[in-house]
Design a protein around this motif. Structure first.
Motif, short mmCIF file in Angstrom:
data_model
loop_
_atom_site.label_atom_id
_atom_site.label_comp_id
_atom_site.label_asym_id
_atom_site.label_seq_id
_atom_site.Cartn_x
_atom_site.Cartn_y
_atom_site.Cartn_z
N ARG A 133 0.83 -1.21 0.00
CA ARG A 133 0.00 0.00 0.00
C ARG A 133 0.86 1.25 0.00
N PHE A 134 2.02 1.16 0.63
CA PHE A 134 2.94 2.30 0.68
C PHE A 134 3.94 2.27 -0.48
N ARG A 135 3.71 1.37 -1.43
CA ARG A 135 4.47 1.26 -2.68
C ARG A 135 5.87 0.69 -2.54
N PHE A 136 6.15 -0.02 -1.45
CA PHE A 136 7.40 -0.76 -1.36
C PHE A 136 7.33 -1.93 -2.34
N THR A 137 8.45 -2.26 -2.93
CA THR A 137 8.53 -3.44 -3.79
C THR A 137 9.35 -4.51 -3.08
N GLU A 138 9.03 -5.75 -3.38
CA GLU A 138 9.73 -6.87 -2.77
C GLU A 138 10.79 -7.40 -3.71
#
Length: 169
Positions: A133-138
């Motif tokens: 939701r906070f736009r972090f990518t894995e």
């Protein structure tokens, strides 16, 4: 609100970090001893590549944010909340959203980072969803042995230009 941690916060930081809910989602899952914590603080409090912040909500300490490996443009982070106290007050979700919003703003606006990194345990699906939701990518998961258990750790990252800014999550 975030503020710099002081010597007066050391006991509270340890108490919150040792809450079972926080230990369950940490790479280091054992109960942190007083001596171990004191050694950590002695090293951390003078390290220019680290920042430890206290998150307060309605005047009460509600979490801790750790920034580390700061080099001017990149840095890593992690945080934990007062899981027990917030659950008692029914404030876990709003506090969680607020600490993430404030911590990412601090990373990019106060520290001037271009890239914020971190890690999340694979089984921590709720945090993984919030990170998205906070736009972090894995990144690519890695399996480790830690404290006698096998865990899968997923690196996460967020670039400054990709963050949610001034938006409701």
């Amino acid at each position: 609100m975030l503020r710099a941690a002081t010597e007066n916060d050391v006991g509270t930081i340890r108490r919150l970090r040792n809450q079972q809910a926080n230990r369950d989602v940490s790479i280091t899952s054992h109960e942190i001893t007083a001596d171990e914590h004191a050694a950590w603080w002695a090293k951390t409090s003078v390290d220019p590549t680290r920042r430890v912040l206290i998150y307060t909500r309605d005047g009460t300490t509600a979490g801790v944010v750790n920034f580390f490996d700061l080099d001017g443009t990149t840095g890593a982070w992690g945080f934990f909340l007062d899981a027990d106290g917030l659950a008692e007050r029914g404030e876990t979700l709003p506090a969680w959203i607020e600490i993430m919003r404030e911590a990412t703003a601090y990373a990019f606006d106060e520290l001037g980072l271009e890239l914020l990194t971190g890690e999340v345990l694979e089984h921590n699906t709720v945090v993984r969803q919030m990170n998205r939701r906070f736009r972090f990518t894995e990144g690519t998961p890695e399996t480790l042995s830690a404290g006698g258990r096998e865990i899968t750790v997923i690196p996460i990252s967020l670039r400054k230009q990709d963050r949610r800014k001034g938006q409701s999550t």
